[in-house]
Design a protein around this motif. Structure first.
Motif, PDB file in Angstrom:
ATOM      1  N   TYR A   1       0.842  -1.201   0.000  1.00  0.00           N
ATOM      2  CA  TYR A   1       0.000   0.000   0.000  1.00  0.00           C
ATOM      3  C   TYR A   1       0.870   1.241   0.000  1.00  0.00           C
ATOM      4  CZ  TYR A   1      -3.661  -3.313   1.240  1.00  0.00           C
ATOM      5  OH  TYR A   1      -4.528  -4.360   1.228  1.00  0.00           O
ATOM      6  N   ASN A   2       0.348   2.316  -0.621  1.00  0.00           N
ATOM      7  CA  ASN A   2       1.104   3.573  -0.563  1.00  0.00           C
ATOM      8  C   ASN A   2       0.717   4.355   0.700  1.00  0.00           C
ATOM      9  OD1 ASN A   2      -1.342   4.774  -1.093  1.00  0.00           O
ATOM     10  ND2 ASN A   2      -0.861   5.284  -3.237  1.00  0.00           N
ATOM     11  N   ALA A   3       1.311   5.545   0.856  1.00  0.00           N
ATOM     12  CA  ALA A   3       1.083   6.318   2.086  1.00  0.00           C
ATOM     13  C   ALA A   3      -0.373   6.754   2.225  1.00  0.00           C
ATOM     14  CB  ALA A   3       2.022   7.517   2.140  1.00  0.00           C
ATOM     15  N   LYS A   4      -1.129   6.704   1.091  1.00  0.00           N
ATOM     16  CA  LYS A   4      -2.569   7.001   1.187  1.00  0.00           C
ATOM     17  C   LYS A   4      -3.352   5.721   1.443  1.00  0.00           C
ATOM     18  CE  LYS A   4      -2.395  10.791  -2.126  1.00  0.00           C
ATOM     19  NZ  LYS A   4      -2.384  10.807  -3.600  1.00  0.00           N
ATOM     20  N   GLU A   5      -2.609   4.655   1.684  1.00  0.00           N
ATOM     21  CA  GLU A   5      -3.151   3.319   1.940  1.00  0.00           C
ATOM     22  C   GLU A   5      -3.977   2.775   0.780  1.00  0.00           C
ATOM     23  OE1 GLU A   5      -4.707   3.802   6.058  1.00  0.00           O
ATOM     24  OE2 GLU A   5      -2.953   2.587   6.590  1.00  0.00           O
ATOM     25  N   GLN A   6      -3.563   3.161  -0.442  1.00  0.00           N
ATOM     26  CA  GLN A   6      -4.175   2.572  -1.635  1.00  0.00           C
ATOM     27  C   GLN A   6      -3.356   1.355  -2.056  1.00  0.00           C
ATOM     28  OE1 GLN A   6      -3.619   6.189  -3.847  1.00  0.00           O
ATOM     29  NE2 GLN A   6      -5.848   6.403  -4.143  1.00  0.00           N
ATOM     30  N   LEU A   7      -4.031   0.331  -2.544  1.00  0.00           N
ATOM     31  CA  LEU A   7      -3.351  -0.892  -2.985  1.00  0.00           C
ATOM     32  C   LEU A   7      -2.564  -0.597  -4.266  1.00  0.00           C
ATOM     33  CD1 LEU A   7      -2.952  -3.959  -2.840  1.00  0.00           C
ATOM     34  CD2 LEU A   7      -5.122  -4.222  -4.038  1.00  0.00           C
ATOM     35  N   ILE A   8      -1.254  -0.755  -4.230  1.00  0.00           N
ATOM     36  CA  ILE A   8      -0.477  -0.434  -5.436  1.00  0.00           C
ATOM     37  C   ILE A   8       0.249  -1.629  -6.046  1.00  0.00           C
ATOM     38  CG2 ILE A   8      -0.119   2.010  -4.855  1.00  0.00           C
ATOM     39  CD1 ILE A   8       2.789   1.134  -4.060  1.00  0.00           C
TER      40      ILE A   8
ATOM     41  N   GLU B   1       8.639  -3.064   4.892  1.00  0.00           N
ATOM     42  CA  GLU B   1       7.975  -4.359   5.027  1.00  0.00           C
ATOM     43  C   GLU B   1       7.918  -4.746   6.503  1.00  0.00           C
ATOM     44  OE1 GLU B   1      10.231  -7.467   3.031  1.00  0.00           O
ATOM     45  OE2 GLU B   1      11.897  -7.262   4.407  1.00  0.00           O
ATOM     46  N   GLY B   2       7.038  -5.681   6.839  1.00  0.00           N
ATOM     47  CA  GLY B   2       6.984  -6.191   8.221  1.00  0.00           C
ATOM     48  C   GLY B   2       6.189  -5.303   9.173  1.00  0.00           C
ATOM     49  N   ILE B   3       5.269  -4.534   8.625  1.00  0.00           N
ATOM     50  CA  ILE B   3       4.427  -3.698   9.492  1.00  0.00           C
ATOM     51  C   ILE B   3       3.324  -4.577  10.089  1.00  0.00           C
ATOM     52  CG2 ILE B   3       2.788  -1.774   9.528  1.00  0.00           C
ATOM     53  CD1 ILE B   3       4.498  -0.420   7.450  1.00  0.00           C
ATOM     54  N   GLU B   4       3.326  -4.693  11.409  1.00  0.00           N
ATOM     55  CA  GLU B   4       2.374  -5.598  12.060  1.00  0.00           C
ATOM     56  C   GLU B   4       1.302  -4.883  12.869  1.00  0.00           C
ATOM     57  OE1 GLU B   4       4.440  -8.684  14.196  1.00  0.00           O
ATOM     58  OE2 GLU B   4       5.309  -9.537  12.379  1.00  0.00           O
ATOM     59  N   THR B   5       1.527  -3.615  13.202  1.00  0.00           N
ATOM     60  CA  THR B   5       0.535  -2.923  14.046  1.00  0.00           C
ATOM     61  C   THR B   5       0.160  -1.571  13.459  1.00  0.00           C
ATOM     62  OG1 THR B   5       2.209  -1.755  15.314  1.00  0.00           O
ATOM     63  CG2 THR B   5       1.563  -3.944  16.128  1.00  0.00           C
ATOM     64  N   GLU B   6      -0.954  -1.045  13.956  1.00  0.00           N
ATOM     65  CA  GLU B   6      -1.408   0.255  13.490  1.00  0.00           C
ATOM     66  C   GLU B   6      -0.397   1.339  13.858  1.00  0.00           C
ATOM     67  OE1 GLU B   6      -5.377   1.325  14.657  1.00  0.00           O
ATOM     68  OE2 GLU B   6      -5.275   3.223  13.545  1.00  0.00           O
ATOM     69  N   ASP B   7       0.169   1.222  15.066  1.00  0.00           N
ATOM     70  CA  ASP B   7       1.187   2.185  15.513  1.00  0.00           C
ATOM     71  C   ASP B   7       2.314   2.313  14.506  1.00  0.00           C
ATOM     72  OD1 ASP B   7       0.151   3.053  17.833  1.00  0.00           O
ATOM     73  OD2 ASP B   7       1.238   1.632  19.127  1.00  0.00           O
ATOM     74  N   ASP B   8       2.823   1.142  14.108  1.00  0.00           N
ATOM     75  CA  ASP B   8       3.936   1.126  13.164  1.00  0.00           C
ATOM     76  C   ASP B   8       3.514   1.759  11.844  1.00  0.00           C
ATOM     77  OD1 ASP B   8       5.293  -0.166  15.128  1.00  0.00           O
ATOM     78  OD2 ASP B   8       5.110  -2.177  14.246  1.00  0.00           O
TER      79      ASP B   8
ATOM     80  N   ARG C   1       1.208   4.002  11.321  1.00  0.00           N
ATOM     81  CA  ARG C   1       1.096   5.463  11.509  1.00  0.00           C
ATOM     82  C   ARG C   1       2.463   6.121  11.386  1.00  0.00           C
ATOM     83  NH1 ARG C   1      -3.668   5.361  11.308  1.00  0.00           N
ATOM     84  NH2 ARG C   1      -3.059   6.352   9.367  1.00  0.00           N
ATOM     85  N   TYR C   2       3.439   5.515  12.091  1.00  0.00           N
ATOM     86  CA  TYR C   2       4.778   6.103  12.118  1.00  0.00           C
ATOM     87  C   TYR C   2       5.302   6.313  10.701  1.00  0.00           C
ATOM     88  CZ  TYR C   2       9.690   6.835  13.282  1.00  0.00           C
ATOM     89  OH  TYR C   2      10.947   7.370  13.394  1.00  0.00           O
ATOM     90  N   PHE C   3       5.097   5.296   9.872  1.00  0.00           N
ATOM     91  CA  PHE C   3       5.676   5.375   8.524  1.00  0.00           C
ATOM     92  C   PHE C   3       4.817   6.193   7.570  1.00  0.00           C
ATOM     93  CE2 PHE C   3       7.902   1.691  10.305  1.00  0.00           C
ATOM     94  CZ  PHE C   3       9.207   2.118  10.107  1.00  0.00           C
ATOM     95  N   ILE C   4       3.493   6.154   7.764  1.00  0.00           N
ATOM     96  CA  ILE C   4       2.626   6.989   6.924  1.00  0.00           C
ATOM     97  C   ILE C   4       3.035   8.448   7.077  1.00  0.00           C
ATOM     98  CG2 ILE C   4       0.286   7.929   6.735  1.00  0.00           C
ATOM     99  CD1 ILE C   4      -0.753   5.088   7.260  1.00  0.00           C
ATOM    100  N   ASP C   5       3.328   8.838   8.313  1.00  0.00           N
ATOM    101  CA  ASP C   5       3.729  10.221   8.562  1.00  0.00           C
ATOM    102  C   ASP C   5       5.030  10.577   7.852  1.00  0.00           C
ATOM    103  OD1 ASP C   5       1.507  10.651  10.015  1.00  0.00           O
ATOM    104  OD2 ASP C   5       2.465  10.399  11.983  1.00  0.00           O
TER     105      ASP C   5
ATOM    106  N   ALA D   1       5.876   2.915  -0.094  1.00  0.00           N
ATOM    107  CA  ALA D   1       4.945   1.794   0.038  1.00  0.00           C
ATOM    108  C   ALA D   1       5.145   1.051   1.353  1.00  0.00           C
ATOM    109  CB  ALA D   1       5.103   0.822  -1.131  1.00  0.00           C
ATOM    110  N   MET D   2       4.066   0.368   1.776  1.00  0.00           N
ATOM    111  CA  MET D   2       4.114  -0.383   3.033  1.00  0.00           C
ATOM    112  C   MET D   2       3.508  -1.759   2.827  1.00  0.00           C
ATOM    113  SD  MET D   2       3.017   2.571   5.670  1.00  0.00           S
ATOM    114  CE  MET D   2       1.526   2.854   4.770  1.00  0.00           C
ATOM    115  N   GLN D   3       3.971  -2.687   3.650  1.00  0.00           N
ATOM    116  CA  GLN D   3       3.583  -4.075   3.472  1.00  0.00           C
ATOM    117  C   GLN D   3       3.707  -4.739   4.836  1.00  0.00           C
ATOM    118  OE1 GLN D   3       6.564  -5.956   1.097  1.00  0.00           O
ATOM    119  NE2 GLN D   3       5.390  -7.812   0.680  1.00  0.00           N
TER     120      GLN D   3
END
Ligand code: C2E
Ligand code: CA
Ligand code: CA
Length: 617
Positions: free
Chosen positions: A381-388, A573-580, A582-586, A591-593
């Motif tokens: 997902y990108n920083a807008k949490e859209q599936l890319i 990669e390896g984002i398991e929680t909402e906290d994590d 958030r940290y990276f979205i900011d 992209a995140m996974q």
């Protein structure tokens, strides 16, 4: 003699005397002197003959004279020794122990012949005119000096020659002492010394080494039935074959009889890699002996039993050469008792690890044909949490072994060429899926590509790019529909080659991601050299981010800041929680996974996800 003549005489003599010290090289000196004498004394010629035993010049003795004929002025067509009287002089004075001078008038030619004690002879041919007596008078002291110079030079050269000879002798002796006379392999003595050195190296540099003790099965039968000379020839052939199969840096020794040993230097920094490397080498030795050997009129088939031990053994103090060899020997007997033509580890636990590997490799070999492999897909997902995008991840279900994680079989496949077959399967399956989902993604504007993990061995294939292009075409997709993921392990052997290959991929519009970024030892230092646009920070820095150390966070922040500066896209990669998350979205990364978003899923699940997401958008 009047005064004027007297002065000229002295000047001439001095000039010739000077010429007797003109060089430190015997041949140069004699040449310079001969030319000067010819010129100054108006001679018809000069010939110089040296004793055959003189080492200072690089000529061989002439068969007709027994001398080295070094100098012939004006030329060698009519040399002095062709004259019978001169020849007689040469023969008489040989081997020139003492001074001798002779005035020779023969066959219409005039010579002055000097023996240079312990050096040779110099023969001057006098011109038609001139005061011959005076010439001899002038030459006498000059020749005396010339003799001294030549003797000094030959003595020095003789000493040097003797030194070199002694060195050669010493070397030959040393080689003989360390070499097996039959096979020319280094022998037991050499092995002891090398092993002793290598044990010290492993302890100093913190890696493992291995000893493979090889004994030929039923060699005695061959010796008894076909005779010792056939046995000897067979051993020589075996030695050749073993040497041929040694890796660079590894040595093969013959301990005696039909016992050989491989000393493997640096088989890895972990016990795991030491086991796997020595296992690969042992298997290769066994395989290499499958082909029969041509020995004289016979075609012989011989198999080895191999005992393997790894050093240093961290569980014991017994890491001296004797113990290591004893362990390898014990293991060899184990291999014999297991039916020969096989290898065994000294340590039973290592044997288990090794056997597991063999079993896994064996099953994996059949996995493709048995349709046991499939891919799962994990969304990005990108920083807008859209599936890319989605990463394709290999899964293996075997009826006997159950689900085997790629972490447990990819590295085993990587050690043999099995990885190429597996990788090809992945490539085709991933491209086929990329093609299959096009009908869904067309309506899904944010979705861009499927990523494919590429193994180092696969990447290093000569035709990697060409092959990839053809797979893309066959599946009717565009290069932009996929992204490759590879780790910096592809750079290890040859970074320049890897760069060339990356550029070739980019020319074909095939893009890639540097995976597991931050785990390599030199990530930051080489990054600027590579044509990389995207990095994926390794999940070990990310998972459980909230609880990570300050240093860990600092590293991740630094990587993100650096990537931003270098205009690199950053995947987390390896984002398991909402906290994590958030940290990276900011941080507005690319992209995140991770499990927080989705676990890897089957094809049909992924397609449902695509459809759901489309409805949401
Ligand atoms: P990788 O390329 O780093 O793949 C990411 C791994 O992390 C995957 O493990 C994935 O399932 C796991 N993962 C994803 N999200 C999370 C998360 O939030 N937390 C944690 N703890 N893990 C997460 P998997 O599928 O077991 O693959 C392991 C490794 O095997 C891969 O690491 C990759 O190096 C290799 N691999 C997998 N598939 C292939 C393939 O098709 N070809 C090659 N050459 N290697 C592959
Ligand atoms: Ca990956
Ligand atoms: Ca990774």
């Amino acid at each position: 003699m009047n005064n004027k003549i007297n002065t000229e005489f002295t000047a001439l003599q001095n000039e010739l005397l000077l010429a007797t010290g003109a060089s430190h090289n015997l041949e140069d000196l004699l040449r310079a002197f001969s030319h000067k004498a010819t010129e100054k004394l108006g001679l018809s010629g000069v010939n110089v003959y040296l004793l055959a035993s003189i080492h200072a010049v690089d000529h061989s003795a002439d068969a007709s004279t027994g001398y080295k004929h070094l100098i012939a002025i004006p030329d060698a067509k009519n040399p002095a020794h062709k004259n019978q009287s001169v020849n007689k002089f040469l023969t008489n004075v040989h081997p020139c122990e003492k001074d001798a001078v002779d005035f020779i008038e023969s066959e219409g030619r005039n010579f002055v012949a000097y023996a240079l004690p312990r050096v040779g002879s110099i023969i001057f041919e006098l011109g038609e005119a001139g005061d011959h007596e005076n010439t001899v008078k002038l030459l006498n002291p000059v020749i005396e000096r010339l003799t001294y110079s030549c003797q000094a030079l030959t003595t020095i050269t003789d000493l040097n020659y003797q030194l070199v000879q002694n060195k050669k002798l010493e070397q030959a002796y040393e080689e003989q002492a360390n070499q097996d006379a039959l096979t020319k392999l280094p022998n037991r003595r050499a092995f002891r010394y090398s092993l002793y050195q290598e044990i010290a190296n492993t302890q100093r540099y913190n890696y493992y080494g291995a000893v493979l003790f090889i004994d030929l099965d039923h060699f005695k039968n061959i010796n008894d039935s076909l005779g010792h000379s056939v046995g000897d020839m067979l051993l020589t052939k075996v030695a050749e074959r073993l040497t041929h199969n040694a890796r660079a840096g590894d040595d093969v020794f013959r301990l005696g009889g039909d016992e050989f040993v491989f000393l493997l230097r640096n088989v890895g920094e972990t016990e795991e890699s030491a086991i796997s490397t020595s296992q690969v080498v042992a298997s290769r030795i066994i395989e290499s002996m499958l082909d029969p050997l041509d020995v004289g009129d016979f075609t012989l088939h011989i198999t080895p039993s191999i005992g393997v031990t790894i050093f240093p053994d961290k569980n014991t103090e017994e890491n001296d050469g004797e113990s290591v060899l004893k362990h390898a020997d014990t293991a060899m007997y184990k291999a014999k008792s297991e039916g020969r033509n096989t290898f065994a580890f000294y340590d039973p636990e290592m044997q288990v690890t090794a056997s597991k590997r063999l079993i896994v490799a064996d099953y994996l070999r059949k996995a493709i044909a048995n349709d046991e492999l499939h891919l799962e897909f994990q969304p990005l997902y990108n920083a807008k949490e859209q599936l890319i995008a989605a990463e394709s991840l290999l899964r293996w279900h075997n009826p006997a072994l159950g689900n085997v994680s790629p972490e447990d079989f990819i590295h085993i496949a990587e050690e043999s060429n099995l990885i190429l077959e597996v990788s090809n399967w992945v490539l085709n399956a991933a491209c086929a899926f990329a093609s299959h989902i096009k009908q869904h993604t067309r309506m899904h504007p944010s979705f861009r590509y499927i990523t494919i993990n590429i193994s180092p061995k696969q990447f290093k294939q000569q035709d990697f790019t060409e092959h990839l292009i053809s797979v893309i075409k066959e599946n009717d997709i565009e290069p932009d529909d996929i992204r490759l993921e590879f780790t910096e392990n592809i750079l290890i052997d040859n970074i320049d080659d890897a760069i060339v290959k990356m550029e070739k991929l980019l020319d074909a519009d095939i893009k890639f991601i540097l995976d597991d970024f931050g785990t390599g030892y030199s990530s930051l230092s080489y990054l600027h050299k590579l044509p990389i646009r995207t990095i994926k920070i390794d999940k070990s820095f990310v998972t459980g981010f909230k609880y990570k150390s300050y240093a860990n966070k600092a590293i991740v922040d630094a990587i993100i800041a650096m990537a931003d500066r270098m205009e690199l896209q950053c995947v987390i990669e390896g984002i398991e929680t909402e906290d994590d998350a958030r940290y990276f979205i900011d941080k507005e990364i690319y992209a995140m996974q991770g499990y927080y978003y989705n676990r890897p899923m089957r094809e049909d699940e992924f397609i449902s996800l695509l459809k759901d997401r489309f409805l949401e958008n």
